[in-house]
Write an enzyme that holds these catalytic residues in place. Structure first.
Site, PDB file in Angstrom:
ATOM      1  N   ARG A  46      59.843  30.280  52.204  1.00 60.41           N
ATOM      2  CA  ARG A  46      59.251  29.697  53.411  1.00 60.41           C
ATOM      3  C   ARG A  46      58.414  30.747  54.133  1.00 60.41           C
ATOM      4  O   ARG A  46      57.362  30.452  54.695  1.00 60.41           O
ATOM      5  CB  ARG A  46      60.334  29.151  54.351  1.00 60.41           C
ATOM      6  CG  ARG A  46      59.770  28.738  55.715  1.00 60.41           C
ATOM      7  CD  ARG A  46      60.773  28.018  56.607  1.00 60.41           C
ATOM      8  NE  ARG A  46      62.103  28.518  56.563  1.00 60.41           N
ATOM      9  CZ  ARG A  46      62.546  29.634  57.169  1.00 60.41           C
ATOM     10  NH1 ARG A  46      61.697  30.404  57.838  1.00 60.41           N
ATOM     11  NH2 ARG A  46      63.799  29.991  57.074  1.00 60.41           N
ATOM     12  N   TYR A  98      39.247  12.672  63.769  1.00 57.66           N
ATOM     13  CA  TYR A  98      40.168  12.043  62.823  1.00 57.66           C
ATOM     14  C   TYR A  98      41.321  11.373  63.574  1.00 57.66           C
ATOM     15  O   TYR A  98      41.913  11.965  64.480  1.00 57.66           O
ATOM     16  CB  TYR A  98      40.682  13.104  61.857  1.00 57.66           C
ATOM     17  CG  TYR A  98      41.817  12.659  60.987  1.00 57.66           C
ATOM     18  CD1 TYR A  98      41.743  11.486  60.239  1.00 57.66           C
ATOM     19  CD2 TYR A  98      42.980  13.405  60.908  1.00 57.66           C
ATOM     20  CE1 TYR A  98      42.801  11.074  59.450  1.00 57.66           C
ATOM     21  CE2 TYR A  98      44.046  13.006  60.112  1.00 57.66           C
ATOM     22  CZ  TYR A  98      43.946  11.836  59.382  1.00 57.66           C
ATOM     23  OH  TYR A  98      44.995  11.434  58.605  1.00 57.66           O
ATOM     24  N   ASP A 170      37.560  22.206  63.255  1.00 58.34           N
ATOM     25  CA  ASP A 170      37.937  21.512  62.025  1.00 58.34           C
ATOM     26  C   ASP A 170      36.704  21.506  61.123  1.00 58.34           C
ATOM     27  O   ASP A 170      35.722  20.815  61.390  1.00 58.34           O
ATOM     28  CB  ASP A 170      38.397  20.089  62.357  1.00 58.34           C
ATOM     29  CG  ASP A 170      38.856  19.311  61.134  1.00 58.34           C
ATOM     30  OD1 ASP A 170      38.468  19.679  60.005  1.00 58.34           O
ATOM     31  OD2 ASP A 170      39.573  18.297  61.306  1.00 58.34           O
ATOM     32  N   LYS A 195      41.210  17.868  51.015  1.00 54.23           N
ATOM     33  CA  LYS A 195      39.895  17.290  50.774  1.00 54.23           C
ATOM     34  C   LYS A 195      39.049  18.187  49.867  1.00 54.23           C
ATOM     35  O   LYS A 195      39.395  18.388  48.718  1.00 54.23           O
ATOM     36  CB  LYS A 195      39.206  17.016  52.118  1.00 54.23           C
ATOM     37  CG  LYS A 195      40.109  16.346  53.173  1.00 54.23           C
ATOM     38  CD  LYS A 195      40.713  15.029  52.723  1.00 54.23           C
ATOM     39  CE  LYS A 195      41.307  14.206  53.864  1.00 54.23           C
ATOM     40  NZ  LYS A 195      42.436  14.813  54.578  1.00 54.23           N
TER      41      LYS A 195
END
Length: 379
Positions: A46, A98, A170, A195
């Protein structure tokens, strides 16, 4: 290194164990220690994982940053940014963004006492009207999802620095192939690496890239403490995707231009939203801060008929009706009922997300086949 070389070699080293050219998939949760605290830089996956570290170095390299962070999703990356704040802080965000980001801001973080102002940012100087002593962050998408609005990053960065406010961008739609927000003055770059960075519709991932070490350390702490990291298998896939980002984006841009021009001349199409048109709002800013105009195109039909838009997306054969974007295959979406359904109708329509709006992620297939598909679907 120039960008095309960075996508392949940036931040990368051959694996020290056997000289592996591609970073191995370190599919492990923990690491042997010779004595308590005696390890080779890795204790628990982690916190650190060699495959994820290789990816984070690649993220930093292609965005001209110093520090990269990889998360389990784009929203997990955004979540980490907002966790830099505390109750009473305020955020100025573009109002055309978004739907998942809007939902995270309004349905999760507003309940923790963080206030969000959603405003049009077509004129960047307008942002300054909303800054006060409680403002800590400006959140920008450019091009925006799904209206392809362009926001002036350089001017926004000047305003943010003047008031001591963080600027996060973004950069999912543009990718660093087209624009590099850190070079334009932004503090944080965010990607849904699901993406274009991954590029093959086979992973879900988020990324943050920064230059400042103190800011990076705060974000690394949040990343480790909150735990929304990606696994080594997805890290490997994203690394592989980044190696072809430059050639994929070149074709996305070429095909996007062809599709946008075809739609603009179609008698049944009302509006086409693509930053490459001279008539597009802030086209000159796009020319200045982007190297090309991307493969994302949105359009509306004449009459703004919901049923007609549904008929079109259902009739497409090569374009796949699906959530997401940025893969090698062409995708079509209906924002009002899919990606932006979480935004109230009256709010989304204020920004142009009407019932007939269709968003295309133009892939890297043969452009003639894509035009033929649109022709038969629109009729």
């Amino acid at each position: 290194m120039k960008f095309n070389t960075k996508t392949i070699h940036g931040g990368q080293e051959h694996d020290p164990a056997y000289g592996s050219v591609m970073p191995p998939i370190y599919q492990t949760s923990t690491y042997a220690q010779s004595t308590p605290g005696g390890h080779k830089g890795y204790e628990y996956s982690r916190t650190h994982n060699p495959t994820r570290n290789a990816l984070e170095n690649a993220f930093a390299s292609i965005e001209n940053g110093n520090h990269g962070l990889a998360f389990g999703s784009g929203l997990a990356a955004i979540d980490a940014v907002i966790k830099l704040l505390k109750p009473g802080d305020e955020v100025i965000s573009t109002n055309d963004l978004y739907g998942g980001t809007y939902r995270l801001f309004t349905k999760i973080f507003e309940d923790f006492g963080i206030k969000f102002h959603f405003i049009g940012m077509e004129n960047a100087s307008y942002i300054e009207n909303y800054i006060n002593a409680k403002t800590k962050l400006i959140w920008v998408e450019t091009p925006t999802n799904p209206m392809m609005n362009i926001i002036d990053i350089k001017t926004t960065a000047v305003i943010a620095k003047k008031h001591g406010v963080l600027l996060a961008v973004d950069n999912t739609f543009a990718t660093p192939y087209l624009q590099r927000p850190l070079d334009l003055g932004a503090d944080i770059v965010m990607h849904s690496a699901t993406k274009y960075l991954g590029g093959h519709s086979d992973l879900v991932m988020g990324a943050l890239i920064v230059k400042d070490k103190e800011l990076a350390d705060r974000l690394y702490f949040i990343q480790n403490a909150s735990g929304a990291v990606c696994g080594p298998q997805d890290s490997f896939l994203a690394l592989r995707g980044i190696k072809t980002l430059h050639i994929r984006m070149q074709r996305h841009c070429e095909n996007g231009k062809v599709v946008a021009k075809y739609l603009a001349n179609h008698p049944k199409i009302e509006h086409v939203y693509w930053p490459g048109f001279e008539s597009h709002p802030n086209h000159e800013i796009a020319k200045d801060q982007m190297d090309d105009f991307g493969g994302m195109v949105s359009f509306t039909t004449k009459g703004n008929n919901y049923e007609e838009s549904i008929r079109i997306v259902e009739n497409l054969k090569i374009f796949t009706l699906a959530e997401s974007l940025g893969g090698v295959e062409s995708l079509a979406g209906h924002p009002a009922s899919m990606t932006h359904a979480s935004i109230p109708k009256e709010e989304r329509e204020k920004t142009g997300i009407v019932d007939s709006l269709i968003r295309l992620s133009v892939g890297i297939e043969d452009a003639d086949d894509l035009i033929a598909d649109l022709k038969q679907a629109i009729g």
